[in-house]
Scaffold this active site. Structure first.
Site, short mmCIF file in Angstrom:
data_model
loop_
_atom_site.label_atom_id
_atom_site.label_comp_id
_atom_site.label_asym_id
_atom_site.label_seq_id
_atom_site.Cartn_x
_atom_site.Cartn_y
_atom_site.Cartn_z
N PRO A 181 0.82 -1.21 0.00
CG PRO A 181 0.26 -0.74 2.23
CD PRO A 181 1.13 -1.63 1.38
CD1 TRP A 182 -2.45 4.20 -1.11
CD2 TRP A 182 -1.94 5.48 0.66
NE1 TRP A 182 -3.62 4.49 -0.45
CE2 TRP A 182 -3.34 5.27 0.65
CE3 TRP A 182 -1.41 6.25 1.69
CZ2 TRP A 182 -4.21 5.80 1.61
CZ3 TRP A 182 -2.26 6.77 2.65
CH2 TRP A 182 -3.63 6.55 2.60
CE LYS A 206 -0.09 -3.17 -7.59
NZ LYS A 206 0.13 -1.74 -7.41
CB SER A 259 -8.67 -1.34 0.74
OG SER A 259 -8.66 -1.83 -0.58
CD GLU A 280 -1.00 -8.41 8.13
OE1 GLU A 280 -1.81 -7.83 8.87
OE2 GLU A 280 -0.35 -9.41 8.50
CB CYS A 314 -4.13 -0.59 9.05
SG CYS A 314 -2.43 -1.03 9.34
CD GLU A 412 -9.15 1.46 6.89
OE1 GLU A 412 -9.48 1.08 5.76
OE2 GLU A 412 -8.12 1.06 7.46
P1 NAD Z 1 -5.47 -0.43 -1.77
O1 NAD Z 1 -6.20 -1.68 -1.47
O2 NAD Z 1 -6.13 0.59 -2.61
O3 NAD Z 1 -4.10 -0.76 -2.52
C1 NAD Z 1 -3.17 -1.67 -1.95
C2 NAD Z 1 -2.44 -2.36 -3.07
O4 NAD Z 1 -3.35 -3.27 -3.70
C3 NAD Z 1 -1.95 -1.41 -4.16
O5 NAD Z 1 -0.67 -1.82 -4.58
C4 NAD Z 1 -2.97 -1.61 -5.26
O6 NAD Z 1 -2.49 -1.31 -6.55
C5 NAD Z 1 -3.30 -3.08 -5.11
N1 NAD Z 1 -4.57 -3.50 -5.68
C6 NAD Z 1 -5.72 -2.79 -5.77
N2 NAD Z 1 -6.68 -3.54 -6.36
C7 NAD Z 1 -6.12 -4.74 -6.65
C8 NAD Z 1 -6.61 -5.93 -7.28
N3 NAD Z 1 -7.85 -6.02 -7.73
N4 NAD Z 1 -5.77 -6.97 -7.39
C9 NAD Z 1 -4.51 -6.90 -6.93
N5 NAD Z 1 -3.98 -5.80 -6.35
C10 NAD Z 1 -4.78 -4.73 -6.21
O7 NAD Z 1 -4.99 0.12 -0.38
P2 NAD Z 1 -4.21 1.49 -0.12
O8 NAD Z 1 -5.23 2.55 -0.35
O9 NAD Z 1 -2.93 1.51 -0.85
O10 NAD Z 1 -3.84 1.37 1.43
C11 NAD Z 1 -4.74 1.68 2.41
C12 NAD Z 1 -5.40 0.44 2.96
O11 NAD Z 1 -4.39 -0.47 3.40
C13 NAD Z 1 -6.24 0.74 4.18
O12 NAD Z 1 -7.45 0.03 4.14
C14 NAD Z 1 -5.38 0.27 5.33
O13 NAD Z 1 -6.08 -0.05 6.48
C15 NAD Z 1 -4.69 -0.89 4.72
N6 NAD Z 1 -3.44 -1.17 5.44
C16 NAD Z 1 -3.38 -2.26 6.26
C17 NAD Z 1 -2.23 -2.55 6.97
C18 NAD Z 1 -2.17 -3.74 7.89
O14 NAD Z 1 -1.09 -4.06 8.38
N7 NAD Z 1 -3.27 -4.42 8.16
C19 NAD Z 1 -1.11 -1.73 6.84
C20 NAD Z 1 -1.17 -0.63 5.98
C21 NAD Z 1 -2.36 -0.38 5.27
#
Ligand code: NAD
Length: 510
Positions: A181-182, A206, A259, A280, A314, A412
């Protein structure tokens, strides 16, 4: 309830900073130490099969600071091929040899701390203190896994059937797909890379399309210094690159931090090849404050853990459940604490604690949540609005007197927004805290030794802190229950997750 007046937050710009000049190119003072473009496959940077690029934006200025390749399924396939080839010899190394490589990675990051901090701050807008913490934690993650991997063992073998001796082996799973994630781009990559390599696997990773720079920088610095092909990075969108990683038949396990929606998509795709999945996902951490708690300490704890990384965490302490008898006192302390937070760009001063939201769409989502709360008549005890641009800044916000079940307290938001609800019995506190689709983390604030054990045992969260929140260590596991996913990052549990168990039974005819 008496509350101090809502203060007007202002965003501090570079020119208003009390600091020496900016160390990245937002203001054009020093160049950003950008990594090479392209994907990192088989130990070097390659252009890949697409001519399309994705812009990378500094969220404090809304300016494009770089662009990276929009990878394709074909690029993933090339990376997986490199990872399969590299894993054979990497998986055959001894724990000691792998440990040496992980320590080398830690040393390389340590020697380039400043470059990583600058890149991370420029790409996410996070304050330098947060970026420094991210880089230190990244180094510690590699060092911990370097040591921990040498302690990995399995159940002792034995003779369990006549004439047969059993041996239990722990093996690498093979090629692991990683999607990050970012919010903590480098650190979340490290949480995966370190245990996955330590367990003898190779990786196709990725990074988030919004924050690929620090991961590419890592690849640049590791090129030629670690075995080619054990770590491959393909940049691009989730729906193309992430999707192909999740479906590729030669990827044995896919690990995503992101997410819930992305986690569901990955798990659904992975199911078709019966791939192992490690997720996660999101969180909405309750902070349960009992009447006997040190109320000032609880408020100070939420100031730190609710607003760290602008609440884009998170595990953020974002949902307070406080006993009604101390709710007014707690809220007053919290509002006072929050009023001291300084919002701004990373180079606007060492005292800046709150950066921007990561992107325009995320900024709009947080604003929508605030508008919805206002429309529902909820009380903004402090903050509640976006700050004037450029940049995606939101005022640190406390929403008080939130009723049970309010949308703002159950979904969230992932921004600098903390809600305050009340309860009137321990049973109600536990029930309400558990009434969440998420199960990542929670905290309990009390001086009662009995409550400090009995309440955590009844909370449905992967981590429960007592009189603390958001304190992490590499030795202890991190991961969720329920909608927050499954699998554990950090600790020996992560090494376990990224390896497989094999039973070898030898008939010696005795
Ligand atoms: P996101 O789900 O939008 O993106 C995360 C990653 O998933 C990115 O690299 C994205 O390109 C990829 N992705 C998106 N759709 C996909 C698909 N269909 N198939 C495969 N890959 C795909 O999340 P975000 O906005 O980057 O990060 C924020 C989220 O991450 C929040 O919900 C947060 O709670 C969670 N987070 C959780 C933890 C943890 O340890 N539990 C830690 C950090 C962030």
């Amino acid at each position: 309830m008496t509350l101090i007046d809502t203060e007007q937050f202002t965003v501090r710009r570079v020119s208003e900073g009390n600091n020496s000049p900016a160390s990245h190119n937002v203001s054009g003072i020093l160049p950003l130490p950008l990594p090479p473009g392209g994907h990192f496959i088989g130990g070097s940077f390659v252009p890949g099969s697409s001519t399309h690029f994705i812009d990378v934006v500094d969220p404090t200025t809304e300016q494009v600071i770089a662009s990276v390749k929009a990878g394709t399924a074909a690029d993933v396939d090339v990376a997986v091929e490199a990872a399969v080839a590299a894993q054979k010899s990497w998986g055959a190394t001894t724990p000691k040899e792998r440990s040496e490589v992980l320590n080398l990675i830690a040393n390389i990051i340590d020697a380039n701390r400043e470059a990583f901090e600058i890149i991370e701050s420029a790409n996410t807008g996070k304050p330098r203190t947060v970026a420094e913490d991210d880089v230190s934690s990244t180094i510690d993650t590699f060092r911990f896994m370097a040591g921990a991997s040498r302690t990995l063992t399995s159940m002792a073998g034995g003779d369990y059937a006549t004439g047969h001796t059993s041996v239990i082996l722990r093996e690498p799973v093979g090629v692991v797909g990683v999607i990050t994630p970012w919010n903590y781009p480098l650190l979340m990559a490290a949480w995966k890379i370190a245990p996955i390599l330590a367990a003898g696997n190779s990786i196709v990773l990725k990074p988030s399309e919004q924050t690929p720079l620090s991961t590419l920088k890592l690849a640049e610095l590791l090129a030629g210094r670690i075995p080619d092909g054990i770590l491959n990075v393909v940049t691009g969108q989730g729906r193309t690159v992430g999707q192909r990683i999740s479906e590729h038949p030669d990827v044995a396990l896919v690990a995503l931090t992101g997410s819930v929606v992305s986690g569901q998509a990955v798990a659904e795709t992975a199911a078709k090849s019966v791939k192992r999945v490690h997720l996660e996902l999101g969180g909405k951490a309750p902070v349960v404050v009992f009447p006997d708690a040190d109320i000032r300490a609880a408020a100070a704890g939420v100031r730190n853990a609710g607003y760290w990384n602008a609440g884009q965490d998170c595990g953020a302490a974002c949902r307070v459940l406080v006993h009604e008898s101390v709710a007014a006192e707690f809220t007053e302390h919290l509002v006072r604490e929050v009023s001291t937070l300084v919002v701004g760009a990373p180079e606007a001063g060492d005292d800046v604690e709150i950066g921007p939201m990561i992107s325009r769409p995320h900024f709009e989502r947080v604003k929508e949540s605030l508008a919805e709360a206002k429309a529902a008549g909820l009380h903004m005890a402090i903050g509640g609005s976006a700050l004037e641009g450029p940049g995606y800044f939101i005022e640190p916000t406390v929403i008080s007197n939130v009723p049970a079940g309010a949308h703002v307290a159950t979904h969230e938001i992932f921004g600098p927004v903390v809600t305050v609800e009340t309860f009137n019995s321990t049973e109600e506190a536990i029930t309400r805290a558990n009434e969440s689709p998420y199960g990542l983390s929670a905290s309990v604030w009390t001086r009662d030794s009995s409550l400090s054990l009995s309440v955590p045992k009844q909370l449905d969260f992967g981590t429960v802190w007592v009189n603390s929140h958001l304190v992490l260590a590499c030795e202890v596991p991190w991961g969720g229950f329920k909608g927050s996913g499954y699998g554990r990052d950090l600790s020996l549990y992560a090494l376990d997750d990224y390896s497989r168990t094999k039973h070898v039974m030898i008939n010696h005819g005795a």
